[in-house]
Design an enzyme around this catalytic site. Sequence first.
Site, mmCIF file in Angstrom:
data_model
loop_
_atom_site.group_PDB
_atom_site.id
_atom_site.type_symbol
_atom_site.label_atom_id
_atom_site.label_comp_id
_atom_site.label_asym_id
_atom_site.label_seq_id
_atom_site.Cartn_x
_atom_site.Cartn_y
_atom_site.Cartn_z
ATOM 1 C CG LEU A 65 -1.941 -1.126 1.307
ATOM 2 C CD1 LEU A 65 -2.726 -1.045 2.614
ATOM 3 C CD2 LEU A 65 -2.905 -1.071 0.122
ATOM 4 C CG ASP A 111 4.313 -5.831 13.075
ATOM 5 O OD1 ASP A 111 5.467 -5.739 12.613
ATOM 6 O OD2 ASP A 111 3.286 -5.796 12.367
ATOM 7 C CE LYS A 119 3.532 -3.699 10.013
ATOM 8 N NZ LYS A 119 2.397 -4.602 9.675
#
Length: 782
Positions: A574, A639, A643
Amino acid sequence: MTKVVHKFGGSSLSSATRYKAVANIVLGHCKAGDCVVVSAAGKTTNTLVKLWQSYVQQDDKAFNDILLQVENHQRQLLSELFSEASAQSLRSQLQDELVTIAKAANARTLHEATLLAHGEVWSARLLAHLLNTLNVSASDVDARGLFAQHQGQLLHAQNKQACLSQIDTSKINVVTGFIAADCDGNTITLGRNGSDYSATLLANYIDAEAVSIWTDTQGVFSTDPRKVGSAVKYPKVCRVQANLLARLGNPVLHAKTLSPLKDTNIKLQVRSSYEPEIIGTEIVKQGYSKEKRFITTFEELDLIRVEELVNGEVRTLSQLIQHSIHHFSKGGEDYLLVPSNDTHAVATHLQGRGNIVETHLRGVALVAPEYEITQLSQQAAVVLEQQDVVIRFTHSDSNYALFLTDQSIDSDVLAILHDKLVNKGREIAVIIAGLGNVGEVFVEQCQAQIEKLQAAFDLKVVALLRSKEMLFCPSGISISNWQQQWRSESQHYSQADLLERISELDYEHKVIIDITASDAFSDMYPSFVEQDCHLISANKYAGTAPRNWYAKLLEQLQERNLFWRYNTSVGAGLPINFALADLQNSGDKVTRIEGVFSGTLSWLCSSYDGSQPFSDLVIKAQQMGYTEPDPREDLSGRDMQRKLLILARDLGLELDVEDIELEPLMPTHLAQGDWGAFLANKQDLDVFYAQRAEQAARDGKALRYTGALDIDEHGKVAAKVGIAYVESGSAIANLTPGDNIFVITSQWYQQNPLVIQGPGAGKEVTAAGIHSDLYWLTQNLK
């Protein structure tokens, strides 16, 4: 004390706005003891030359008109740069000097070099005064007190002593370029581009560490970027090639400029004063840079054959006409390429030993490594013939080729030559680290992608790496059967082995593509950058490293003019990083980012409907390969925390991972022990999740696990990753299981936020995202 010499040419000082820009550069790059060498402002020298010519022609009206132009320009600079009170002493000095010029003209005692020297004197005085008004201690220094000549020869020992004694280590020294004095104190000039020469001379005399030549171009290009849009700016050029280009008339550097740096370790950079944030070109000693390809054009030259050329005579002639002269031998005879306007002076000096072979020549010179020059010169000849360019004289040497023609080489012909001879020779070495699920798919996709990129680059995959083994082939690995080559040729390696092999690669560009999940491999990024490698990362560790380490890496990349792309570190394929960059580049300001950045947690939360325990969904996701081997790593939220940090840093926020609040999607005690202990107590997870899902249902909302970043109007940042109760009709509530979503609120997307949604995991889309980064890199290298 380390000293740096900065030189600014006339175009960099052409207006009050440019003076202010130069002052800002000085503020950012100079410290006490450094020197700033300046040329005359804008076209001042040209105007003073016209003033001299009108004096010689005894045209009093023209003289007075031109002197008024000079005065008006200087007074305009004063009024635009300073207040009335601040400029009073400068106006008084200027008026006295103008009166002195007028009186000398009337008395017929005007001296050319003394007249021309005023341009540099005024520039130095203005800039020093401007710096002082900005609370920077600076003084203007007249180079006639630093550089002395006797019979055309610089008195190096005397000059060195003068520079060391007169350069003030407590101030910034603004030094006049272009001018010097003879032993009797008379003003002399250092000739064409004398200010560049002044800067490198001064650097030599004061034992400076570096010289920066600030000009109106970003650096040294493969050809004239004003004529060829695809011209390549080289980060490094060796001095031997730079010297050859100077002799062939390349306008960026001149042979005289380089001579004081011979046998020194002084660094030389060419940078743009109009774009100071861009790293320019460093001129380095032989062996410190791979030799490059260049195409340079020239106009209005005469070719002179010389009989009995005396040793050192070319240098004498260059000094005579104040212009570099290229000398070569062909068929046992000596030839000189001389500007047509200076042919008469050269012929007069040679006293009958010079015969003009060709006049009013134009043409092109090709400079390249010795092993390439024969083939490239043959290709150049074919291209020129195809373009109907008539060649009158050719000459090839070990590292260059000359094509002298009747007509000018126009931009179209130059672009074709450049495309055929320079761009086609550009090579990129690709090192791929990580051959897991995504890595294998990426390599499989490489064959088609390489064919797509071959139009502009010769791209070769030279290395494939797993954690302890590598396949390294400098000439390129055959992607179609890499597995077979791996089985027969792969070897164990250490970090030192890898870095040594990378250092030996003789490619124009190198790129490391990191598809590992290894923090140890990302720790090597600074070492890769030291080897001039671009970086493409799917690995999140470098992007979330401690702030100081991360900032130092960015600085290192900028210094070396290298790129780092990491679009797949968040959201797989993306284009979230691209979107954030585009918003900021267009002038927008992002105020909030919220979303679900984990395909695993997206699937778990969106799939839960209360019909089965949440832990059963976790185990099902593990069995389908949706989670990490231990799903608690996903449930921890770490995680997503990493990000969100990457996105925050993309916005220019100086955060560390600890600055982002973290709420795991499980009770804290379930993170302890092994997976078996978790399974034994999985009912605690079911109760934990069910309670929160029921709370969401009572409130008419949906339970999701999100990351959110908010920036208020004062720049204060709040960041959290954790459980969220979102409106049931929102895009996040209705997220397709497994998808990622990014909801971006900004000044321009305030009422209706920008939404980017799609698969946030998957080996195919992630591999494709890495290829997108590789394509972006090649386009920007073009």
